[in-house]
Design a protein around this motif. Structure first.
Motif, short mmCIF file in Angstrom:
data_model
loop_
_atom_site.label_atom_id
_atom_site.label_comp_id
_atom_site.label_asym_id
_atom_site.label_seq_id
_atom_site.Cartn_x
_atom_site.Cartn_y
_atom_site.Cartn_z
N GLU A 1 23.70 11.80 -11.41
CA GLU A 1 24.34 13.12 -11.14
C GLU A 1 25.71 13.04 -11.44
O GLU A 1 26.67 14.14 -11.68
N THR A 2 26.32 12.09 -10.78
CA THR A 2 27.88 11.76 -10.95
C THR A 2 28.21 11.81 -12.43
O THR A 2 29.16 12.15 -12.85
N TRP B 1 28.50 19.19 -1.47
CA TRP B 1 27.19 19.47 -2.19
C TRP B 1 25.99 19.47 -1.01
O TRP B 1 26.20 18.98 -0.04
N VAL C 1 33.98 17.51 -14.15
CA VAL C 1 34.05 18.13 -12.78
C VAL C 1 34.34 17.08 -12.03
O VAL C 1 33.71 16.10 -12.01
N LEU D 1 27.27 25.79 -11.37
CA LEU D 1 28.16 24.73 -10.75
C LEU D 1 28.78 25.16 -9.62
O LEU D 1 28.92 24.73 -8.41
N LEU E 1 28.37 15.19 -13.89
CA LEU E 1 29.53 15.93 -13.62
C LEU E 1 30.61 15.41 -14.37
O LEU E 1 31.50 16.20 -14.76
N LEU F 1 22.67 20.51 -6.58
CA LEU F 1 23.24 20.17 -7.96
C LEU F 1 22.12 19.54 -8.96
O LEU F 1 21.95 19.94 -10.10
N GLN G 1 28.35 24.41 -5.59
CA GLN G 1 29.62 23.76 -4.93
C GLN G 1 29.67 24.77 -3.73
O GLN G 1 30.40 24.15 -2.61
#
Length: 577
Positions: free
Chosen positions: A475-476, A490, A484, A550, A479, A560, A554
């Motif tokens: 997921e990181t 989250w 982002v 997104l 992003l 996410l 957020q």
């Protein structure tokens, strides 16, 4: 949970006197509440809350302390459905009760009114075990009952009954199957009744009946995701599908060709339109039932979920007298609902509206709605050409599927009509490419197209089980690809009985809006696809679908993981200026 020492049966207490003694309410408030109670017949506690004399949470905490029994928050209680079902649904609703836990020395039962001695006696008789009481909030109890008492076991049981009758050589009279209402003792009718009640209770949008070699696969689409149940017996599916075809007025002898139909039924005081489509397979006809709520308040533009920055822009676009407005997105993305909401907003006595649809989903007053029928060559283009001779102000074309329909629709917009339609594309910029690739002249698109609304439906986190979430490695990385880097709070859904352990409950629309402006029009006239895409992505005020989604993640509205599920495979729109 601590087990309180309570008597074998509840004691009758005077709630009003206790509340006055503790100075929670005044004597005049109690008199007013008692007078209201005599008229309504409701419990005194409920009346006090409805009149605003006491907060519900305060009242429940007070009663829990006075009765020396625990107050259970059902929103966070991990009850087991099989334990809850020890008490039949009818009694659970009648006595506002739920079996929460099976203990060695009896059952823990949640009650809205633990002082109801009659309810206690009846529950003791039904459950045949010692009862320990807990206090629960009424609204949470009713929600939990709706979730837990699904009809899955009942559906399987009735299906077995049908299968047994068929194995014994009994045959259903086709004429009898077609008679009467959706009530009766026939197993097929009872099975369908249970199936529809379960679907409405679970907020199902589509029911899929898929016969296989020795079983029927029943799948319900809830919040965009399919949930399945298997029913044994192939002949069971034949009996069910025959009944459904009769209800929809279809030819029951025709099993080689697809058929479409519709019917309406009332389930739990809710009128629901059912759209039916059959498709022949090696093991029999598969049927998809789309459930459409007949309540037109669903078609309110204000309740559609458009972001605050888009609503005035959309309202301005739909008030234009001429031009074309497109709504795009994948199948099941809510395009039809958006179009009907727009029609509902502009449907006025002074305006003539004609729609060309396949099929007509919602019937609206004052609008001439025409359904496509390919079997008699009544296609979109033919109806559209005829509709232009009916002096319309606004034309809605259900879908632009081919070059001919597109050309007639664009010409209609150029001739002074407002044309609404849909396209199956992933986002707004690619909709312009699709029109050009279908053969539309760039100058004509630039002259007629007012704007494009693109949308998706994304699952909303369950408020009863959402919790903080730290993005994992994948997921990181995703992003970072979206550029982002701003830290966010989250959230994710843990899963609970209220959301069928999915972590989500309900859906929300994700929208993007692209309006025609000078740079976009110049790129279209040149027929330059790259320039069109660049002009669209860099338009002032344009926010892409993935960016909008997104933003929802957020703010804690969705997860996410859900955003990545919907948009991870789509080439992300480049960073916007």
């Amino acid at each position: 949970m601590n087990r309180p020492a309570i008597p074998s049966a509840p004691e009758r207490i005077r709630i009003g006197d206790l509340l006055i003694r503790e100075k929670i309410i005044s004597e005049s408030a109690l008199k007013t509440a008692l007078a209201t109670q005599r008229k309504s017949g409701h419990k005194l506690g409920r009346v006090l809350v409805e009149l605003g004399y006491v907060n519900e949470e305060t009242l429940l905490t007070f009663l829990s302390r006075q009765l020396q029994i625990p107050l259970v928050d059902l929103k966070h209680y991990r009850f087991k459905p099989e334990t809850v079902r020890l008490l039949p649904e009818s009694y659970a609703r009648r006595y506002r009760a739920m079996v929460l836990q099976e203990q060695a020395d009896g059952l823990l039962v949640g009650l809205v009114d633990p002082t109801d001695i009659f309810a206690y006696d009846e529950l003791s008789r039904l459950l045949k075990k010692p009862l320990r009481l807990a206090l629960v909030q009424e609204s949470d109890l009713l929600r939990a009952i709706d979730v837990v008492y699904r009809r899955t076991e009942e559906i399987s049981s009735i299906a077995e009954e049908i299968g047994a009758e068929l194995r014994e050589g009994s045959n259903f009279d086709i004429d009898e199957l077609g008679q009467g209402e959706m009530l009766g003792d026939q197993p097929v009718v009872r099975l369908l009744k249970s199936l529809f009640e379960d679907a409405i209770q679970a907020r199902t949008s589509d029911i899929h009946l898929e016969p296989e070699e020795n079983q029927l696969r029943v799948r319900q689409r809830i919040d965009g995701v399919l949930h399945e149940q298997l029913v044994e017996g192939r002949r069971v599916s034949q009996a069910i599908i025959t009944r459904l075809k009769l209800m929809a007025g279809l030819d029951i002898s025709e099993k080689r060709l697809p058929q479409d139909g519709r019917f309406s039924l009332k389930v739990k005081d809710r009128l629901t339109d059912v759209r039916l489509a059959t498709l022949p397979t090696p093991y029999g006809e598969t049927v998809v039932l789309r459930l459409l709520d007949s309540a037109h308040n669903l078609l309110d533009l204000e309740k559609l979920g458009l972001p605050a920055d888009l609503m005035p822009r959309v309202q301005k676009l739909i008030q234009r007298p001429t031009g074309m407005l497109l709504v795009t997105g994948p199948t099941g993305g809510g395009k039809s609902t958006t179009l009907y909401s727009i029609l509902n907003a502009i449907n006025k006595p002074e305006v003539k509206i004609i729609t060309v649809e396949d099929p007509v989903e919602y019937r609206l007053p004052r609008i001439s709605q025409v359904q496509v029928n390919p079997r008699i060559n009544l296609d979109f283009a033919r109806i559209l050409r005829t509709a232009l001779r009916q002096d319309p102000d606004i034309i809605m074309v259900g879908e632009i599927r081919d070059e001919e329909t597109m050309e007639v629709a664009l010409r209609a917009a150029l001739m002074g009509h407002l044309v609404l339609s849909t396209l199956h594309t992933n986002d707004a910029p690619t909709s312009l490419d699709r029109l050009l690739n279908m053969g539309a002249p760039g100058y004509l698109v630039a002259a007629t197209l007012n704007g494009v609304i693109s949308q998706r439906l994304i699952r909303r986190l369950c408020e009863d089980c959402m919790e903080p979430h730290r993005p994992d490695y994948h997921e990181t990385a995703w992003l970072e690809a979206q550029q982002v880097s701003t830290p966010s709070d989250w959230r994710q859904g843990r899963g609970c009985p209220f959301c069928n352990n999915s972590g989500f409950r309900g859906r929300i629309g994700v929208f993007e809006l692209l309006e025609m402006d000078a740079p976009l029009a110049r790129a279209l006239r040149r027929g330059d696809s790259d320039a069109v895409t660049h002009a669209a992505q860099h338009q002032t005020g344009y926010v892409s679908l993935v960016r909008r989604a997104l933003g929802y993640a957020q703010s804690g509205m969705t997860s996410l993981a859900e955003v990545i599920r919907l948009f991870g495979e789509i080439d992300p729109l480049r960073v916007q200026d």
